[in-house]
Design a protein around this motif. Sequence first.
Motif, PDB file in Angstrom:
ATOM      1  N   TYR A 122       0.831  -1.201   0.000  1.00 33.17           N
ATOM      2  CA  TYR A 122       0.000   0.000   0.000  1.00 33.17           C
ATOM      3  C   TYR A 122       0.872   1.260   0.000  1.00 33.17           C
ATOM      4  O   TYR A 122       0.588   2.220  -0.720  1.00 33.17           O
ATOM      5  CB  TYR A 122      -0.928   0.007   1.212  1.00 33.17           C
ATOM      6  N   THR A 123       1.950   1.236   0.774  1.00 34.49           N
ATOM      7  CA  THR A 123       2.851   2.396   0.826  1.00 34.49           C
ATOM      8  C   THR A 123       3.451   2.686  -0.542  1.00 34.49           C
ATOM      9  O   THR A 123       3.575   3.846  -0.951  1.00 34.49           O
ATOM     10  CB  THR A 123       3.976   2.150   1.845  1.00 34.49           C
ATOM     11  N   SER A 124       3.801   1.640  -1.271  1.00 32.07           N
ATOM     12  CA  SER A 124       4.373   1.835  -2.606  1.00 32.07           C
ATOM     13  C   SER A 124       3.354   2.462  -3.555  1.00 32.07           C
ATOM     14  O   SER A 124       3.712   3.271  -4.412  1.00 32.07           O
ATOM     15  CB  SER A 124       4.881   0.503  -3.170  1.00 32.07           C
ATOM     16  N   LEU A 125       2.081   2.102  -3.393  1.00 32.54           N
ATOM     17  CA  LEU A 125       1.043   2.706  -4.227  1.00 32.54           C
ATOM     18  C   LEU A 125       0.885   4.193  -3.917  1.00 32.54           C
ATOM     19  O   LEU A 125       0.669   5.011  -4.818  1.00 32.54           O
ATOM     20  CB  LEU A 125      -0.285   1.984  -4.018  1.00 32.54           C
ATOM     21  N   VAL A 126       0.997   4.542  -2.635  1.00 28.49           N
ATOM     22  CA  VAL A 126       0.904   5.948  -2.239  1.00 28.49           C
ATOM     23  C   VAL A 126       2.067   6.735  -2.822  1.00 28.49           C
ATOM     24  O   VAL A 126       1.884   7.817  -3.409  1.00 28.49           O
ATOM     25  CB  VAL A 126       0.871   6.079  -0.707  1.00 28.49           C
ATOM     26  N   ILE A 127       3.276   6.199  -2.674  1.00 27.25           N
ATOM     27  CA  ILE A 127       4.475   6.890  -3.160  1.00 27.25           C
ATOM     28  C   ILE A 127       4.449   6.993  -4.686  1.00 27.25           C
ATOM     29  O   ILE A 127       4.903   7.985  -5.267  1.00 27.25           O
ATOM     30  CB  ILE A 127       5.743   6.167  -2.675  1.00 27.25           C
ATOM     31  N   HIS A 128       3.897   5.979  -5.333  1.00 27.47           N
ATOM     32  CA  HIS A 128       3.778   6.004  -6.793  1.00 27.47           C
ATOM     33  C   HIS A 128       2.711   6.988  -7.255  1.00 27.47           C
ATOM     34  O   HIS A 128       2.905   7.717  -8.234  1.00 27.47           O
ATOM     35  CB  HIS A 128       3.431   4.600  -7.297  1.00 27.47           C
ATOM     36  N   GLY A 129       1.598   7.033  -6.543  1.00 24.18           N
ATOM     37  CA  GLY A 129       0.440   7.787  -7.009  1.00 24.18           C
ATOM     38  C   GLY A 129       0.684   9.277  -7.134  1.00 24.18           C
ATOM     39  O   GLY A 129       0.210   9.908  -8.089  1.00 24.18           O
ATOM     40  N   VAL A 130       1.417   9.854  -6.194  1.00 27.44           N
ATOM     41  CA  VAL A 130       1.606  11.305  -6.198  1.00 27.44           C
ATOM     42  C   VAL A 130       2.422  11.772  -7.408  1.00 27.44           C
ATOM     43  O   VAL A 130       1.950  12.610  -8.190  1.00 27.44           O
ATOM     44  CB  VAL A 130       2.232  11.781  -4.878  1.00 27.44           C
ATOM     45  N   PRO A 131       3.646  11.264  -7.628  1.00 32.03           N
ATOM     46  CA  PRO A 131       4.385  11.721  -8.812  1.00 32.03           C
ATOM     47  C   PRO A 131       3.731  11.276 -10.119  1.00 32.03           C
ATOM     48  O   PRO A 131       3.827  11.994 -11.126  1.00 32.03           O
ATOM     49  CB  PRO A 131       5.772  11.084  -8.642  1.00 32.03           C
ATOM     50  N   ALA A 132       3.059  10.126 -10.121  1.00 29.60           N
ATOM     51  CA  ALA A 132       2.358   9.690 -11.332  1.00 29.60           C
ATOM     52  C   ALA A 132       1.241  10.671 -11.673  1.00 29.60           C
ATOM     53  O   ALA A 132       1.017  11.001 -12.845  1.00 29.60           O
ATOM     54  CB  ALA A 132       1.796   8.281 -11.148  1.00 29.60           C
ATOM     55  N   GLY A 133       0.533  11.151 -10.647  1.00 31.21           N
ATOM     56  CA  GLY A 133      -0.503  12.152 -10.869  1.00 31.21           C
ATOM     57  C   GLY A 133       0.062  13.452 -11.400  1.00 31.21           C
ATOM     58  O   GLY A 133      -0.535  14.099 -12.281  1.00 31.21           O
ATOM     59  N   ILE A 134       1.224  13.859 -10.868  1.00 29.14           N
ATOM     60  CA  ILE A 134       1.874  15.085 -11.354  1.00 29.14           C
ATOM     61  C   ILE A 134       2.263  14.935 -12.823  1.00 29.14           C
ATOM     62  O   ILE A 134       2.064  15.848 -13.634  1.00 29.14           O
ATOM     63  CB  ILE A 134       3.105  15.408 -10.490  1.00 29.14           C
ATOM     64  N   ALA A 135       2.825  13.780 -13.182  1.00 28.48           N
ATOM     65  CA  ALA A 135       3.189  13.540 -14.580  1.00 28.48           C
ATOM     66  C   ALA A 135       1.953  13.564 -15.474  1.00 28.48           C
ATOM     67  O   ALA A 135       1.982  14.100 -16.588  1.00 28.48           O
ATOM     68  CB  ALA A 135       3.914  12.199 -14.704  1.00 28.48           C
ATOM     69  N   LEU A 136       0.874  13.003 -14.975  1.00 29.23           N
ATOM     70  CA  LEU A 136      -0.352  12.930 -15.767  1.00 29.23           C
ATOM     71  C   LEU A 136      -0.901  14.309 -16.110  1.00 29.23           C
ATOM     72  O   LEU A 136      -1.360  14.549 -17.229  1.00 29.23           O
ATOM     73  CB  LEU A 136      -1.390  12.110 -15.002  1.00 29.23           C
ATOM     74  N   ILE A 137      -0.850  15.243 -15.146  1.00 33.71           N
ATOM     75  CA  ILE A 137      -1.461  16.557 -15.377  1.00 33.71           C
ATOM     76  C   ILE A 137      -0.487  17.575 -15.973  1.00 33.71           C
ATOM     77  O   ILE A 137      -0.929  18.593 -16.513  1.00 33.71           O
ATOM     78  CB  ILE A 137      -2.071  17.123 -14.075  1.00 33.71           C
ATOM     79  N   THR A 138       0.809  17.337 -15.882  1.00 34.44           N
ATOM     80  CA  THR A 138       1.763  18.264 -16.503  1.00 34.44           C
ATOM     81  C   THR A 138       2.067  17.890 -17.948  1.00 34.44           C
ATOM     82  O   THR A 138       2.432  18.762 -18.749  1.00 34.44           O
ATOM     83  CB  THR A 138       3.090  18.311 -15.716  1.00 34.44           C
ATOM     84  N   GLY A 139       1.887  16.625 -18.295  1.00 34.07           N
ATOM     85  CA  GLY A 139       2.225  16.171 -19.637  1.00 34.07           C
ATOM     86  C   GLY A 139       1.513  16.871 -20.771  1.00 34.07           C
ATOM     87  O   GLY A 139       2.159  17.277 -21.766  1.00 34.07           O
ATOM     88  N   PRO A 140       0.186  17.051 -20.712  1.00 37.42           N
ATOM     89  CA  PRO A 140      -0.514  17.655 -21.858  1.00 37.42           C
ATOM     90  C   PRO A 140       0.003  19.022 -22.261  1.00 37.42           C
ATOM     91  O   PRO A 140       0.004  19.364 -23.454  1.00 37.42           O
ATOM     92  CB  PRO A 140      -1.973  17.745 -21.364  1.00 37.42           C
ATOM     93  N   TRP A 141       0.459  19.805 -21.297  1.00 40.70           N
ATOM     94  CA  TRP A 141       0.910  21.170 -21.606  1.00 40.70           C
ATOM     95  C   TRP A 141       2.192  21.175 -22.417  1.00 40.70           C
ATOM     96  O   TRP A 141       2.507  22.170 -23.081  1.00 40.70           O
ATOM     97  CB  TRP A 141       1.098  21.952 -20.306  1.00 40.70           C
TER      98      TRP A 141
END
Length: 223
Positions: free
Chosen positions: A50-69
């Motif tokens: 579960y901890t690995s999912l938390v640590i993964h989720g935050v930067p993955a979310g940042i990549a997801l929303i910064t990529g389109p720009w």
Amino acid sequence: MSRAVRRRWWWFLWGLLTVLAFGIAGYFVPPYLVGGTTIPNLDRITPGYYTSLVIHGVPAGIALITGPWQFVHRLRTRFPRLHRVLGRVYLISVVAASVPAAYAAAVTKSGFPLQVAFFALIVAWLYTAAKAYRAIRRREIQLHRVWMIRNYTLTFAAVTLRLYQLPLLALMHSVSWLPYKDVYTVSAWMSLLGNVLIAEWFIIQRTLAPLARREPVAAGNND
């Protein structure tokens, strides 16, 4: 198709992509920050999963929303410094998200087929990020864009995975023989393979096809 129509289609598709990216990041990432999850029956017993999912989720979310720009030409030309900053944030987020994702894939109890899909995604994610970074360091702008298209389509697998799940979850609730583990595995493979095919089609149509159309003219001028 006229140039104006193509531009309208491009902005429509870019807007849809951006809305979906923000929607998925906004829905799935925040619950992890408060100790929750949107995944049913999530394994909280395996140490560190579960901890690995938390640590993964935050930067993955940042990549997801910064990529389109990064794909907006007007932004790149008018604000090149902002483009470079967002690019660094994006690539760092990809690397930061890959490490805990690899651990989660290694210890998941969802089965070997899902592990293979996630490891293939992680390897391709890091490889395309490295190629994009190397290309821009060499000032190979067009090649950098090609690798960034490939990389972001892999990032966008977080969105398409959830979209593929919708009909499969509906099927799961209507039958008794389909477990959620299989729904998740099939969605993961469909998102990986489907996004790769879309990326290559886009690269051919937007990058290689225009070059091929201009090549005979250039050859004729050399005669």
